[in-house]
Design an enzyme around this catalytic site. Structure first.
Site, PDB file in Angstrom:
ATOM      1  N   HIS A 112      -3.037   6.348   4.579  1.00 50.13           N
ATOM      2  CA  HIS A 112      -1.584   6.457   4.783  1.00 50.13           C
ATOM      3  C   HIS A 112      -1.116   7.825   4.281  1.00 50.13           C
ATOM      4  O   HIS A 112      -1.588   8.313   3.248  1.00 50.13           O
ATOM      5  CB  HIS A 112      -0.849   5.379   3.990  1.00 50.13           C
ATOM      6  N   CYS A 129       0.821  -1.209   0.000  1.00 49.97           N
ATOM      7  CA  CYS A 129       0.000   0.000   0.000  1.00 49.97           C
ATOM      8  C   CYS A 129       0.859   1.265   0.000  1.00 49.97           C
ATOM      9  O   CYS A 129       0.612   2.217  -0.743  1.00 49.97           O
ATOM     10  CB  CYS A 129      -0.958   0.009   1.180  1.00 49.97           C
TER      11      CYS A 129
END
Ligand code: 2RA
Length: 340
Positions: free
Chosen positions: A243, A130
């Site tokens: 994130h 990710c």
């Protein structure tokens, strides 16, 4: 005519997002099946306005199915992906198992779509980590313009990257801070994550870096350019989803911040929100549920000849996992299987 699609690991965070995004993007599905372990058999999972009941992965025959989006750990992928691939079903794998395999393309569709044609060696395509996916979406357009020499990245990774238990841990531990009698015992992280940050994601390696940091280095080289030097520090932060990354980029050639901003504004998959005022930037809570990789705080790094700093935020369950996998499925359909 559409595709017969399986989602493997349909009860997990990423598996559920894969089904949500397949429906949201109206992927041309003739038939879809949600697969999970026997203990989850019959669990109801949403697919658009439909409800699927999970079927048993252990006994499932992938023959006649076009694609299988895998959202399980490396162990389960190792057990089930080869059989699916052998049965003629193209595996799009979100685990790290095949990412570094020279016979398996590692793809971010905005960055290296042409690599999709390499899928046939093993009938498997790998999805990146990710934290890598959102970063290379930002790096690629800048690299094409001014050739990147070196990247220094610090990540601020949400707990959903560690799974459902970690989300529960942040929630329960946060509550326990306010209720001292509720002495919460940490189960997922080695140190308190509530009101804290942990500079450790995945296992430690010989050189003192972590495997998460190694992944960002290895995957950036495979997806963008092996000549790019990358050094990463990956940190877990008390955020549920989203994130964030602070990225410092050194180029071979000069690139000023205005041109960098213009390039990023035009680049696929990117939304630039960059105003030098209160709130003129994106934060993780604002990216949740969005497809975009958001870029803010674009500015010259005046400490080196050709340097740019920027801030990069994206939903780690979407661009960081499920969305990228669905985009690979779209790319595979458009460029290779050509049904639908
Ligand atoms: C994490 N990138 O954030 C890893 C795996 N999803 O925990």
């Amino acid at each position: 005519m559409g595709y017969r699609v399986a989602v493997v690991g349909a009860t997990g965070n990423v598996g559920r997002e894969m089904l949500n995004i397949l429906a949201e993007r109206q992927f041309p599905v003739d038939e879809i099946v949600a697969l999970a372990s026997r203990r989850s058999l019959g669990t109801e999972i949403t697919f658009g306005d439909k409800t699927l009941k999970t079927k048993d992965l252990d006994t499932f025959d992938f023959t006649g199915w076009d694609m299988a989006l895998f959202a399980v750990g490396s162990e389960a992928t190792k057990k089930y992906a080869p059989a699916a691939a052998k049965a003629g079903c193209v595996v799009i794998d979100n685990s790290s198992l095949y990412r570094y395999d020279n016979e398996v393309p590692l793809i971010v569709p905005e960055v290296n779509p042409e690599d999709v044609h390499g899928y046939s060696k093993k009938n498997i395509i790998a999805n990146p980590n990710c934290s890598t996916a959102q970063m290379v979406v930002a790096l690629k357009p800048l690299h094409d313009r001014a050739k990147i020499k070196r990247v220094v990245v610090s990540t601020y990774q949400s707990v959903s990257g560690s799974g459902k238990e970690a989300i529960d841990e942040l929630w329960d531990q946060t509550k326990s801070v306010y209720n001292p009698t509720d002495n919460y015992e940490a189960k997922v992280y080695p140190k308190q994550i509530a009101f804290n940050v942990i500079p450790h994601i995945d296992v430690f390696l010989e050189d003192g870096s972590t495997k998460e940091e190694w992944k960002m280095v290895a995957e950036t080289k495979k997806i963008v350019d092996p000549s790019i030097k990358v050094t990463a520090t990956c940190v877990r932060v008390p955020v549920f989803v989203g994130h964030a990354e602070s990225i410092n980029i050194e180029f071979e050639d000069h690139l000023d911040e205005a041109e960098a901003r213009d390039i990023l504004r035009e680049a696929p998959g990117i939304m630039v929100i960059d105003k030098r005022e209160d709130g003129g930037y994106v934060t993780p809570v604002e990216c949740v549920g969005d497809f975009a990789t958001f870029i803010s705080r674009i500015r010259q790094d005046s400490t080196i000849d050709n340097g740019i700093n920027l801030w990069c935020v994206s939903d780690n369950l979407r661009k960081g996992a499920a969305l990228n996998a669905v985009q690979i499925a779209e790319l595979l359909g458009r460029e290779v299987l050509k049904k639908g």
